[in-house]
Design a protein around this motif. Structure first.
Motif, short mmCIF file in Angstrom:
data_model
loop_
_atom_site.label_atom_id
_atom_site.label_comp_id
_atom_site.label_asym_id
_atom_site.label_seq_id
_atom_site.Cartn_x
_atom_site.Cartn_y
_atom_site.Cartn_z
N GLY A 56 8.55 5.15 -4.09
CA GLY A 56 8.42 5.94 -2.88
C GLY A 56 8.13 7.39 -3.20
O GLY A 56 7.26 8.02 -2.56
N GLN A 85 9.62 -6.17 2.75
CA GLN A 85 9.83 -4.90 3.45
C GLN A 85 9.57 -3.72 2.51
O GLN A 85 8.93 -2.73 2.90
N GLN A 86 10.08 -3.79 1.29
CA GLN A 86 9.87 -2.71 0.33
C GLN A 86 8.39 -2.53 0.03
O GLN A 86 7.87 -1.40 0.02
N THR A 89 6.46 -0.98 2.92
CA THR A 89 6.78 0.44 3.04
C THR A 89 6.03 1.27 2.01
O THR A 89 5.46 2.33 2.32
N LEU A 93 3.40 4.29 2.51
CA LEU A 93 3.63 5.60 1.92
C LEU A 93 2.47 6.03 1.02
O LEU A 93 2.14 7.22 0.94
N ASP A 159 7.10 -2.28 10.35
CA ASP A 159 6.09 -1.34 9.85
C ASP A 159 5.21 -2.11 8.87
O ASP A 159 5.54 -2.26 7.69
#
Length: 320
Positions: A56, A85-86, A89, A93, A159
Motif C-alpha cells: 500500500g 480484498q487486499q 485495494t 491504490l 471497492d
C-alpha cells in the motif's frame, strides 16, 4: 525480457522496502515483486514485515513501477476472501499496476495459525479452490460457497477495480502446472526449466507470460559478496520440496549447515562482473521466460546495488 526487482521482506524493514521500491523505479527496473512472509528463512536475515502494508505504501510512493506478490499463500494465514480484498485495494491504490501472485505456501510462514501442514496434494487442492473464490469475487456481486476446504458466506468486494489484478500461480511440477494453466493469467517459477513452461502452456497457458526469479549478490569485493550470499542464502540449496516443509529458521539453519560458500556461489552470481550476472540471466531467457525479478542478497546493500544496476547491469541485460 523485462527485468524486475525483488522487495525481499525477509531482509528489509518496512520503511526501507518502500525506499527500495522508489529506488527501483528510479533505476529503471521494469517491475517489482514482493515476498509475503511471516518468518525470514534464517535468523541472520532478521525481518518479516507485512507485505500488504508495504505494498500500500509502495503503491503511493511510486508512480510507474508495476507491483506483484511473489508469492502470497491464500489458504492458511489468509482466507481467500481476504486476499481478494487486499489485492483489489492495492490494484486501486496503484492505479492498475498490481498483479496477484499466488502459491501453495511454505510451512515456515503458515504454521503460525496452528492449522497443521497437510500433504502437497491437499495444499494444491486448497490453492485451486482459493483461486476460484478470488476470481468469483473479482467478477463482482455476492459470493456464497461451501467447498471442501473453504466456506464463503455472502462475500462481496465493495471497492472493485476495473480491470481486476491478473492472477499468477507458482509452478514447480505437473500438478501445479496444470492448475496454473487452467486458472492463472501467468506462471511463476524460480528455476529456468523449459519443461515447466511447456507443461503450463499445454494445460491452457499458451500465450500467457512466465515470470522467474534469480538471486544475485553485487559487491565490489567478490569475497565479501560470496560470504554474504552464504550467510543469507544458504537455505536456497534445499529446493522447494524441502523448503516448503520446514517449520522454522532453526530447521533451515540445520539443513544448510553443510552448504559451503563456494556451493552458494555456483548458483548465485557474486561480485561486480556484469558478464557473470548476464550469464546467470540467460538460462531464463533461453527457457522462454518473459520476465525475471532479481533478488539482491543482503539488506543494507540495496542502495548500492540499485545504483550499480542503473549504471551497469540493466543496460547490459537489455542487450539480450
Amino acid at each position: 525480457m523485462r527485468i524486475g526487482y525483488t522487495l525481499m521482506t525477509e531482509q528489509r524493514g518496512p520503511r526501507d522496502l518502500v525506499a527500495d521500491a522508489i529506488g527501483a523505479e528510479r533505476a529503471g527496473f521494469d517491475f517489482a515483486v514482493i515476498s509475503d512472509h511471516y518468518f525470514p528463512w534464517l535468523d541472520e536475515q532478521g525481518h518479516a514485515p507485512n507485505a500488504w502494508a508495504v505494498l500500500g505504501a509502495a503503491a503511493q510512493a511510486t508512480s510507474r513501477l508495476p507491483l506483484m506478490t511473489y508469492v502470497t499463500c491464500p489458504t492458511f494465514r489468509y482466507h481467500p476472501v481476504v486476499v481478494a480484498q487486499q489485492a483489489a485495494t492495492v490494484q486501486l491504490l496503484s492505479g492498475g499496476r498490481f498483479r496477484l501472485g499466488l502459491g501453495s505456501g511454505e510451512n515456515l510462514n503458515e504454521h503460525v495459525v496452528g492449522r497443521g501442514w497437510p500433504p502437497v496434494a491437499v495444499r494444491q487442492e486448497m490453492l485451486a479452490e482459493a483461486v476460484e473464490i478470488i476470481r468469483a469475487l473479482f467478477a463482482g456481486g455476492y459470493v456464497t460457497r461451501s467447498g471442501r476446504h473453504f466456506q464463503v458466506a455472502g462475500a462481496k468486494l465493495w471497492d472493485l477495480p476495473d480491470p481486476p489484478p491478473p492472477i499468477g500461480v507458482a509452478v514447480s511440477g505437473p500438478v501445479s502446472c496444470a492448475l496454473a494453466g487452467r486458472l492463472a493469467d501467468l506462471a511463476i517459477a524460480v528455476e529456468p526449466e523449459r519443461e515447466l513452461l511447456a507443461a503450463f502452456e499445454a494445460a491452457g497457458g499458451a500465450g500467457k507470460p512466465a515470470v522467474g526469479q534469480l538471486p544475485v549478490c553485487f559487491d565490489p569485493d567478490r569475497e565479501a559478496a560470496v560470504a554474504r550470499a552464504h550467510q543469507q542464502f544458504r537455505w536456497f540449496g534445499g529446493g522447494w520440496k524441502v523448503n516448503a516443509e520446514l517449520p522454522g529458521t532453526a530447521g533451515f539453519a540445520a539443513a544448510g549447515r553443510f552448504v559451503r560458500p563456494e556451493d552458494v556461489a555456483e548458483t548465485v552470481p557474486c561480485g561486480d562482473r556484469v558478464d557473470d550476472f548476464v550469464a546467470a540471466v540467460r538460462p531464463y531467457l533461453d527457457a522462454g521466460f518473459d520476465e525475471l525479478a532479481l533478488i539482491q542478497v543482503g539488506g543494507d546493500s540495496q542502495p548500492a546495488f540499485l545504483h550499480w544496476a542503473e549504471q551497469r547491469l540493466l543496460p547490459a541485460l537489455r542487450t539480450l
